[in-house]
Design a protein around this motif. Structure first.
Motif, mmCIF file in Angstrom:
data_model
loop_
_atom_site.group_PDB
_atom_site.id
_atom_site.type_symbol
_atom_site.label_atom_id
_atom_site.label_comp_id
_atom_site.label_asym_id
_atom_site.label_seq_id
_atom_site.Cartn_x
_atom_site.Cartn_y
_atom_site.Cartn_z
ATOM 1 N N SER A 107 116.693 15.664 128.349
ATOM 2 C CA SER A 107 115.655 16.690 128.199
ATOM 3 C C SER A 107 116.306 18.061 128.298
ATOM 4 O O SER A 107 117.408 18.214 128.824
ATOM 5 C CB SER A 107 114.556 16.531 129.257
ATOM 6 N N SER A 108 115.573 19.067 127.806
ATOM 7 C CA SER A 108 116.165 20.392 127.648
ATOM 8 C C SER A 108 115.744 21.413 128.699
ATOM 9 O O SER A 108 116.520 22.278 129.069
ATOM 10 C CB SER A 108 115.803 20.933 126.257
ATOM 11 N N ASP A 109 114.513 21.324 129.172
ATOM 12 C CA ASP A 109 114.004 22.369 130.063
ATOM 13 C C ASP A 109 113.115 21.776 131.145
ATOM 14 O O ASP A 109 111.909 21.628 130.936
ATOM 15 C CB ASP A 109 113.232 23.402 129.224
ATOM 16 N N PRO A 110 113.717 21.390 132.282
ATOM 17 C CA PRO A 110 115.111 21.563 132.688
ATOM 18 C C PRO A 110 116.026 20.542 132.016
ATOM 19 O O PRO A 110 115.547 19.587 131.386
ATOM 20 C CB PRO A 110 115.066 21.357 134.201
ATOM 21 N N SER A 141 123.200 21.659 135.532
ATOM 22 C CA SER A 141 123.224 23.016 134.983
ATOM 23 C C SER A 141 124.029 23.033 133.695
ATOM 24 O O SER A 141 124.936 22.217 133.498
ATOM 25 C CB SER A 141 123.851 23.984 136.002
ATOM 26 N N TRP A 142 123.721 23.989 132.835
ATOM 27 C CA TRP A 142 124.468 24.127 131.590
ATOM 28 C C TRP A 142 125.925 24.509 131.870
ATOM 29 O O TRP A 142 126.840 24.125 131.139
ATOM 30 C CB TRP A 142 123.794 25.167 130.697
ATOM 31 N N ASP A 151 133.740 15.728 124.291
ATOM 32 C CA ASP A 151 134.122 15.524 122.888
ATOM 33 C C ASP A 151 132.902 15.304 122.004
ATOM 34 O O ASP A 151 132.902 15.677 120.828
ATOM 35 C CB ASP A 151 135.028 14.293 122.755
ATOM 36 N N ILE A 152 131.872 14.669 122.578
ATOM 37 C CA ILE A 152 130.668 14.293 121.823
ATOM 38 C C ILE A 152 129.432 14.634 122.657
ATOM 39 O O ILE A 152 129.429 14.424 123.876
ATOM 40 C CB ILE A 152 130.669 12.788 121.499
ATOM 41 N N ILE A 153 128.397 15.130 121.998
ATOM 42 C CA ILE A 153 127.121 15.387 122.670
ATOM 43 C C ILE A 153 126.029 14.578 121.973
ATOM 44 O O ILE A 153 125.867 14.670 120.747
ATOM 45 C CB ILE A 153 126.761 16.889 122.651
ATOM 46 N N LEU A 154 125.317 13.787 122.757
ATOM 47 C CA LEU A 154 124.161 13.037 122.268
ATOM 48 C C LEU A 154 122.904 13.710 122.801
ATOM 49 O O LEU A 154 122.760 13.891 124.017
ATOM 50 C CB LEU A 154 124.221 11.581 122.747
ATOM 51 N N VAL A 155 122.003 14.064 121.918
ATOM 52 C CA VAL A 155 120.767 14.761 122.304
ATOM 53 C C VAL A 155 119.582 13.852 122.031
ATOM 54 O O VAL A 155 119.381 13.405 120.897
ATOM 55 C CB VAL A 155 120.615 16.087 121.530
ATOM 56 N N ALA A 156 118.785 13.594 123.069
ATOM 57 C CA ALA A 156 117.653 12.672 122.936
ATOM 58 C C ALA A 156 116.328 13.379 123.189
ATOM 59 O O ALA A 156 115.432 12.845 123.831
ATOM 60 C CB ALA A 156 117.817 11.483 123.885
ATOM 61 N N HIS A 157 116.203 14.597 122.680
ATOM 62 C CA HIS A 157 114.923 15.318 122.759
ATOM 63 C C HIS A 157 114.759 16.122 121.481
ATOM 64 O O HIS A 157 115.661 16.151 120.628
ATOM 65 C CB HIS A 157 114.863 16.204 124.003
ATOM 66 N N ARG A 158 113.622 16.779 121.324
ATOM 67 C CA ARG A 158 113.293 17.416 120.047
ATOM 68 C C ARG A 158 113.475 18.931 120.041
ATOM 69 O O ARG A 158 113.119 19.594 119.056
ATOM 70 C CB ARG A 158 111.841 17.067 119.674
ATOM 71 N N LYS A 159 114.055 19.483 121.083
ATOM 72 C CA LYS A 159 114.185 20.939 121.168
ATOM 73 C C LYS A 159 115.565 21.393 120.697
ATOM 74 O O LYS A 159 116.222 22.226 121.331
ATOM 75 C CB LYS A 159 113.905 21.398 122.592
ATOM 76 N N LYS A 160 116.021 20.837 119.591
ATOM 77 C CA LYS A 160 117.376 21.123 119.125
ATOM 78 C C LYS A 160 117.565 22.567 118.686
ATOM 79 O O LYS A 160 118.697 23.077 118.687
ATOM 80 C CB LYS A 160 117.743 20.169 117.985
ATOM 81 N N GLU A 161 116.474 23.247 118.309
ATOM 82 C CA GLU A 161 116.620 24.621 117.849
ATOM 83 C C GLU A 161 117.056 25.563 118.974
ATOM 84 O O GLU A 161 117.570 26.656 118.722
ATOM 85 C CB GLU A 161 115.308 25.116 117.226
ATOM 86 N N ARG A 162 116.863 25.145 120.229
ATOM 87 C CA ARG A 162 117.233 25.997 121.363
ATOM 88 C C ARG A 162 118.696 25.850 121.753
ATOM 89 O O ARG A 162 119.238 26.698 122.456
ATOM 90 C CB ARG A 162 116.354 25.665 122.571
ATOM 91 N N LEU A 163 119.324 24.784 121.323
ATOM 92 C CA LEU A 163 120.694 24.507 121.767
ATOM 93 C C LEU A 163 121.678 25.621 121.400
ATOM 94 O O LEU A 163 122.455 26.063 122.258
ATOM 95 C CB LEU A 163 121.160 23.163 121.207
#
Length: 211
Positions: A107-110, A141-142, A151-163
Motif C-alpha cells: 500500500s502507498s499511504d501509509p 518509511s520511504w 534491484d526490483i520493485i513490485l507494486v500491489a496497489h493502484r496509486k502508481k501515479e504518485r510513485l
C-alpha cells in the motif's frame, strides 16, 4: 471476491464485522485471521460461537491450513487433494538464478510492505528474490527503501501515479533499469491458492530482468 460464486453470498463484513447480520445467520463455524481479528474473535467466543483462527505465514502453512479446514468441515479428502496440488505446483516453479533484491509495496499511504516472514515474502523467496525487508507485514518509511535501493520493485496497489513524485525515485536502481512491476494484489496479499499466480508472476519477472 473469489471464486466468483463467493460474490453471490451474503457479505457479513471483513476486518470490521456487522455483528447483527452475523448473529442473524447463526453460523456453525467462524473462520478468522489471528493477526487481524483478535478483538472480533474475543467477542464471538464470548457469545458462544465456535471460532477457528488461522495465521499462515508461508505456502507450506497455507497447505496445512487447507487440510485443517477440510478436516473440521468434513471435507478432509477433498482438502488434502487441493493442498497437495497447491504445494506440488509451488515447488515446481522455476527459481530465478541471480537472486535480485526485491521491494514489495502493498500500500502507498501509509507505505506497507511484506517481509520475509509472510506468505507474500515466501512467494518472493521461492521465485528467487531477496526481500530487502525482514519480519512480517510492516509499515516502513520511504527513506528505508531508498537506503536499501532494490534491484526490483513490485507494486500491489493502484496509486502508481504518485510513485514518481517521491523524493529520490529517479535515483533508485530499479527505476533506472525499468524494473518497476505492477502486480495483482489478490495474487500476493491474500493467503489462498491464488498465491500460485503470484509465484508464477514473480518468477517470470525475476527471470526476465536477468536477460
Amino acid at each position: 471476491n473469489y471464486p466468483s460464486e463467493a460474490r453471490r453470498k451474503p457479505r457479513i463484513g471483513d476486518v470490521i464485522v456487522n455483528f447483527e447480520k452475523l448473529f442473524s445467520v447463526n453460523p456453525d463455524l467462524i473462520l478468522t485471521d489471528v493477526s487481524m481479528t483478535l478483538e472480533t474473535t474475543r467477542i464471538l467466543e464470548s457469545k458462544g460461537y465456535p471460532v477457528f483462527s488461522v495465521r499462515p505465514r508461508n505456502l507450506d502453512e497455507i497447505s496445512d491450513t487447507l487440510r485443517l479446514i477440510g478436516s473440521i468441515t468434513g471435507h478432509a479428502d477433498e482438502a488434502a487433494g487441493v493442498a497437495n496440488s497447491f504445494i506440488d505446483k509451488a515447488n515446481g516453479i522455476k527459481v530465478a538464478p541471480h537472486l535480485p533484491t526485491v521491494y514489495y509495496e502493498a500500500s502507498s499511504d501509509p507505505i506497507w510492505t511484506s517481509g520475509t516472514d509472510t506468505y507474500a515474502g515466501d512467494v518472493i523467496r521461492r521465485a528467487g528474490g531477496n526481500n530487502i525487508f525482514k519480519g512480517g507485514w510492516e509499515q516502513v518509511s520511504w527513506e528505508e527503501v531508498l537506503h536499501r535501493d532494490p534491484d526490483i520493485i513490485l507494486v500491489a496497489h493502484r496509486k502508481k501515479e504518485r510513485l514518481p513524485l517521491r523524493a529520490g525515485w529517479d535515483e533508485l536502481k530499479a527505476v533506472k533499469a525499468g524494473h518497476i512491476f505492477f502486480v495483482n494484489e489478490n495474487w500476493f496479499n491474500i493467503p489462498s491458492p491464488r498465491l500460485l499466480k503470484g509465484l508464477e508472476e514473480a518468477s517470470r519477472i525475476f527471470h526476465e530482468t536477468n536477460q
